[in-house]
Structure formats: C-alpha cells, structure tokens
Write a protein that holds these residues in place. Structure first.
Motif, PDB file in Angstrom:
ATOM      1  N   GLN A  67       1.192  -3.010  -6.673  1.00 33.98           N
ATOM      2  CA  GLN A  67       2.173  -3.669  -7.393  1.00 33.98           C
ATOM      3  C   GLN A  67       3.511  -2.580  -7.533  1.00 33.98           C
ATOM      4  O   GLN A  67       4.492  -3.076  -6.991  1.00 33.98           O
ATOM      5  N   ALA A  68       3.099  -1.367  -7.881  1.00 37.19           N
ATOM      6  CA  ALA A  68       4.188  -0.350  -7.945  1.00 37.19           C
ATOM      7  C   ALA A  68       4.910   0.011  -6.534  1.00 37.19           C
ATOM      8  O   ALA A  68       6.121  -0.085  -6.213  1.00 37.19           O
ATOM      9  N   ASP A  69       4.026  -0.133  -5.622  1.00 33.49           N
ATOM     10  CA  ASP A  69       4.592  -0.073  -4.181  1.00 33.49           C
ATOM     11  C   ASP A  69       5.422  -1.206  -3.657  1.00 33.49           C
ATOM     12  O   ASP A  69       6.412  -0.897  -3.346  1.00 33.49           O
ATOM     13  N   VAL A  70       4.967  -2.240  -4.083  1.00 30.74           N
ATOM     14  CA  VAL A  70       5.579  -3.698  -3.860  1.00 30.74           C
ATOM     15  C   VAL A  70       7.306  -3.462  -4.455  1.00 30.74           C
ATOM     16  O   VAL A  70       8.192  -3.841  -3.988  1.00 30.74           O
ATOM     17  N   ARG A  71       7.244  -2.975  -5.608  1.00 28.04           N
ATOM     18  CA  ARG A  71       8.515  -2.824  -6.438  1.00 28.04           C
ATOM     19  C   ARG A  71       9.320  -1.825  -5.716  1.00 28.04           C
ATOM     20  O   ARG A  71      10.409  -1.997  -5.708  1.00 28.04           O
ATOM     21  N   LYS A  72       8.673  -0.564  -5.390  1.00 29.02           N
ATOM     22  CA  LYS A  72       9.656   0.460  -4.683  1.00 29.02           C
ATOM     23  C   LYS A  72      10.118  -0.171  -3.467  1.00 29.02           C
ATOM     24  O   LYS A  72      11.087   0.209  -2.942  1.00 29.02           O
ATOM     25  N   GLU A  73       9.315  -0.817  -2.753  1.00 21.16           N
ATOM     26  CA  GLU A  73      10.005  -1.522  -1.357  1.00 21.16           C
ATOM     27  C   GLU A  73      11.177  -2.213  -1.740  1.00 21.16           C
ATOM     28  O   GLU A  73      12.140  -2.414  -0.780  1.00 21.16           O
ATOM     29  N   ALA A  74      11.063  -3.047  -2.651  1.00 20.14           N
ATOM     30  CA  ALA A  74      11.879  -4.217  -3.299  1.00 20.14           C
ATOM     31  C   ALA A  74      13.171  -3.305  -3.407  1.00 20.14           C
ATOM     32  O   ALA A  74      14.452  -3.895  -3.003  1.00 20.14           O
ATOM     33  N   VAL A  75      13.091  -2.096  -4.146  1.00 20.99           N
ATOM     34  CA  VAL A  75      14.276  -1.280  -4.553  1.00 20.99           C
ATOM     35  C   VAL A  75      14.891  -0.943  -3.211  1.00 20.99           C
ATOM     36  O   VAL A  75      16.248  -0.742  -3.042  1.00 20.99           O
ATOM     37  N   ARG A  76      14.079  -0.461  -2.534  1.00 23.93           N
ATOM     38  CA  ARG A  76      14.362   0.102  -1.156  1.00 23.93           C
ATOM     39  C   ARG A  76      15.245  -0.630  -0.218  1.00 23.93           C
ATOM     40  O   ARG A  76      16.389  -0.338   0.260  1.00 23.93           O
ATOM     41  N   ILE A  77      14.568  -2.074   0.033  1.00 24.50           N
ATOM     42  CA  ILE A  77      15.338  -2.957   0.559  1.00 24.50           C
ATOM     43  C   ILE A  77      16.741  -3.481   0.175  1.00 24.50           C
ATOM     44  O   ILE A  77      17.798  -3.513   0.821  1.00 24.50           O
TER      45      ILE A  77
END
Length: 139
Positions: free
Chosen positions: A115-125
């Motif tokens: 879930q933390a990785d998903v959130r980081k990816e969403a911020v990056r995008i």
C-alpha cells in the motif's frame, strides 16, 4: 428564466436511499445497525442529520464496530484486496483491529508495504503529470 428555475425547484421530490447505501456513506456495517434503520429508507436530510449529529448507536458503531471492510482496510493501512489476501473477510471490531496491529502478522506487514508503494507511485504520477502540464503551458 429565473422564474422558471424557481418553479422547478419547488417540485423536487425527497431523495431517498436504501439502508445499505446509507450505511456505506456513514461508514458502518449494516447488519450491526438498529432494525428500524435496516428496514426503512433514508432520506438525504436524515443522512445529513445522522452525519452532523450522530445518535448514540452510530457513535458506538463508529467507535467499536463491527466495522465494514473498507473501514477495516483503512484502519489497518491496507487495501480491501489486501484484506482478502490476508484472509480477513468478515467485519472486525476495533478491538480485533488493534489486536491485529499488535500481532503484526507477515501478511499485514507485506500488504502495508504494498500500500505504501502504491501511494508513492500515485504521488510520482501526480507530480509527473503536473510537470507535463506545466511544460505544455510553456509551449
């Protein structure tokens, strides 16, 4: 033109929703709500009243549960799919959620990391898209 719009608003019907929809909007597990809530329909005004001035039963459900899966997932910091992968398919009480956090089983640690990785990816995008939009504005 304004007169026509005023005339239209006076004929509005009361918007109602099924108890399941209202429970979802309130973030509570339908089967744990009082029978009169489960058996009736809820108007938009009633929903607003429940949200702004929750009765004791609603406060108690929000505090102690049992909580529906979206609330359980949120409290544990995982996705609903992550809950299912971890074998959690039933509503949990606040006490059970706290116990799971204390135990911190391997599946929970793994799902939290995912879930933390998903959130980081969403911020990056989001940042990438903002940079692209800024670049497009300059072009």
């Amino acid at each position: 033109m304004v007169d026509t719009l005023d005339g239209m608003t006076s004929h509005q019907t009361t918007q109602t929703m099924k108890p399941a929809t209202a429970a979802k909007k309130l973030g509570v597990y339908l089967e744990a709500t009082p029978a009169e809530f489960q058996e009736g329909v809820v108007s938009r005004a009633e929903l607003n009243a429940l949200q702004s001035d929750p009765p004791e039963w609603l406060q108690e459900l929000r505090r102690n549960g049992p909580h529906p899966r979206p609330v359980v997932a949120s409290k544990l910091g995982v996705s609903i799919a992550g809950l299912a992968r971890g074998g959690v398919t039933e509503p949990l009480t606040t006490e059970q959620i706290d116990a799971l956090k204390q135990e911190s089983p391997e599946w929970l640690q793994k799902e939290r990391a995912t879930q933390a990785d998903v959130r980081k990816e969403a911020v990056r995008i989001k940042e990438r898209d903002a940079a692209r939009a800024e670049q497009a504005d300059r072009d």
